[in-house]
Scaffold this motif. Structure first.
Motif, PDB file in Angstrom:
ATOM      1  N   GLU A 100       0.854  -1.284   0.241  1.00 12.50           N
ATOM      2  CA  GLU A 100       0.030  -0.044  -0.119  1.00 12.50           C
ATOM      3  C   GLU A 100       0.856   1.392  -0.293  1.00 12.50           C
ATOM      4  O   GLU A 100       0.306   2.323   0.284  1.00 12.50           O
ATOM      5  CB  GLU A 100      -0.986   0.049   1.272  1.00 12.50           C
ATOM      6  CG  GLU A 100      -2.075  -1.134   1.150  1.00 12.50           C
ATOM      7  CD  GLU A 100      -2.807  -1.327   2.405  1.00 12.50           C
ATOM      8  OE1 GLU A 100      -2.210  -1.280   3.355  1.00 12.50           O
ATOM      9  OE2 GLU A 100      -4.243  -1.746   2.060  1.00 12.50           O
ATOM     10  N   HIS A 114      -2.313   4.677   7.850  1.00 12.00           N
ATOM     11  CA  HIS A 114      -3.427   3.874   7.221  1.00 12.00           C
ATOM     12  C   HIS A 114      -3.749   2.565   8.231  1.00 12.00           C
ATOM     13  O   HIS A 114      -2.830   1.692   8.591  1.00 12.00           O
ATOM     14  CB  HIS A 114      -2.756   3.063   5.653  1.00 12.00           C
ATOM     15  CG  HIS A 114      -3.941   2.307   5.219  1.00 12.00           C
ATOM     16  ND1 HIS A 114      -5.207   2.483   5.368  1.00 12.00           N
ATOM     17  CD2 HIS A 114      -3.708   1.170   4.854  1.00 12.00           C
ATOM     18  CE1 HIS A 114      -5.755   1.320   4.775  1.00 12.00           C
ATOM     19  NE2 HIS A 114      -4.792   0.480   4.554  1.00 12.00           N
ATOM     20  N   HIS A 116      -6.778  -0.441   9.322  1.00 14.33           N
ATOM     21  CA  HIS A 116      -8.097  -1.194   9.393  1.00 14.33           C
ATOM     22  C   HIS A 116      -8.904  -0.870  10.391  1.00 14.33           C
ATOM     23  O   HIS A 116      -9.235  -2.014  11.031  1.00 14.33           O
ATOM     24  CB  HIS A 116      -7.592  -2.644   8.771  1.00 14.33           C
ATOM     25  CG  HIS A 116      -6.847  -2.805   7.433  1.00 14.33           C
ATOM     26  ND1 HIS A 116      -6.263  -3.823   7.257  1.00 14.33           N
ATOM     27  CD2 HIS A 116      -6.827  -1.848   6.493  1.00 14.33           C
ATOM     28  CE1 HIS A 116      -5.589  -3.785   6.098  1.00 14.33           C
ATOM     29  NE2 HIS A 116      -5.914  -2.606   5.684  1.00 14.33           N
ATOM     30  N   HIS A 174     -12.504  -1.127   2.981  1.00 15.45           N
ATOM     31  CA  HIS A 174     -11.187  -1.335   3.319  1.00 15.45           C
ATOM     32  C   HIS A 174     -10.818  -0.569   4.553  1.00 15.45           C
ATOM     33  O   HIS A 174     -10.536  -1.440   5.516  1.00 15.45           O
ATOM     34  CB  HIS A 174     -10.085  -0.858   2.189  1.00 15.45           C
ATOM     35  CG  HIS A 174      -8.723  -0.937   2.293  1.00 15.45           C
ATOM     36  ND1 HIS A 174      -8.163  -1.127   1.207  1.00 15.45           N
ATOM     37  CD2 HIS A 174      -8.103  -1.168   3.325  1.00 15.45           C
ATOM     38  CE1 HIS A 174      -6.840  -1.159   1.735  1.00 15.45           C
ATOM     39  NE2 HIS A 174      -6.724  -1.157   2.644  1.00 15.45           N
TER      40      HIS A 174
HETATM   41 ZN   LIG Z   1      -4.979  -1.557   3.842  1.00 16.36          ZN
END
Ligand SMILES: [Zn+2]
Length: 346
Positions: A100, A114, A116, A174
């Motif tokens: 990513e 980032h 989840h 996501h």
């Molecule tokens: Zn991710």
């Protein structure tokens, strides 16, 4: 106020990474990643490593940001292989940058997180996500990015939605991205957005561990590592949501597409025979969950994540599921096979 040095920020980022990596409501297993821009170099979490290890292990890899961004702009397929842009001289262990990495490179701010985030994902699987987030994130410079496979497709999706000043992204099916000029500001923004998106989990009965132990006996299956994982099988709506398909990429990668749900009276062997395969996890409605004996720690983390996410989904909402083609592209993706291999070894 004096500007902090890159070294100070990196130390702060490693500490924050370890904290958010230890919070199962923000990251699970090798999911999630953090980065710091120092000049033209992007320091990003290595693929397959766990954020929770950020203080005890060297998990950050340097990437040449300019060439990577140029590749994204040209839609050059090498942008899907960020290891091609790793700076070898500063990367003696030969770690691969996160798959990513392009998400982080595209955000102009110095620090990018980032995660989840369970609260974010539970909303990001609903078809009304954009409208609901608009209502909740008043005053936040955020953008919604519809689901694309992580890597070059997601990078292109982000580039289409990014506006000057945007510092929060909700990635459909996501997770969450927040960005700021310092680690401290990024941390504040992360917790602010998480609380604005927060919804309580539906409560469930306790798992029937005696029944699960009886089902597991001589079956090759075992109880999950974390008791929280059972909730998905103890709530009829969560069970229905899970059975209907896959909601986000790491579920598919660690657990396979969808969820296997036992029918009334079925034993493990009956489920395996009916499906023609032995799923990584089996949901026994009203009792709890069993994991295949060889399930990785990443699979256990993702099974708990499924319980945490589905318990927060609005049961009246329509949901977006990953399509069969989207499931396939995740299962057959080289970069993910590499990441999963590292996790099996953990
Ligand atoms: Zn991710």
């Amino acid at each position: 106020m004096p500007t902090t040095t890159d070294a100070q920020e990196m130390a702060a980022l490693r500490a924050l990474s370890a904290t958010i990596g230890a919070d199962p409501h923000l990251t699970q297993a090798a999911g999630g990643n953090t980065s710091l821009k120092a000049g033209d170099t992007l320091w990003i979490k290595a693929s397959g490593t766990w954020l929770k290890d950020a203080l005890t292990d060297d998990i950050m890899v340097p990437v040449a940001m300019g060439p990577l961004l140029e590749a994204v702009e040209r839609r050059d397929p090498t942008a899907d292989k960020p290891q091609a842009f790793a700076i070898g001289a500063l990367n003696p262990r030969g770690l691969r940058p996160s798959i990513e990495t392009t998400v982080h490179a595209l955000m102009p701010q110095r620090v990018v997180l980032h995660v989840h985030c369970v609260n974010t994902i539970s909303l990001a699987v609903q078809t009304d996500c954009e409208a609901e987030a608009t209502r909740r994130l008043d005053g936040v410079a955020w953008a919604y990015v519809p689901y694309r496979r992580p890597g070059l497709p997601l990078a292109q999706g982000i580039a289409e939605r990014l506006r000057p000043g945007t510092d929060v992204l909700i990635l459909g099916n996501h997770g969450l991205v927040v960005a700021a000029e310092t680690v401290a500001e990024a941390e504040r923004l992360l917790y602010r957005v998480r609380s604005l998106l927060a919804r309580p989990a539906r409560e469930t009965a306790i798992p029937d561990t005696a029944a699960l132990r009886a089902l597991a006996r001589d079956s090759g299956y075992r109880l999950p590592a974390e008791a929280e994982a059972h909730a998905v099988a103890l709530d009829a709506d969560s069970c229905r949501i899970a059975e209907a398909g896959s909601l986000y990429p790491d579920h598919v990668i660690f657990l396979g597409p969808g969820s296997a749900v036992a029918r009334p009276g079925e034993q493990v062997a009956d489920v395996v025979a009916r499906l023609g395969t032995d799923p990584v996890a089996i949901l026994f409605p009203g009792a709890g969950v069993l994991m295949r004996g060889d399930a990785s720690s990443g699979a256990d983390a993702m099974q708990r994540c499924l319980a945490d996410v589905t318990a927060r989904v609005d049961i009246t909402a329509r949901l977006n599921y990953l399509t069969a083609a989207e499931n396939d592209e995740l299962v057959n993706w080289d970069a993910e096979q590499y990441r999963q291999k590292l996790n099996t070894a953990v």
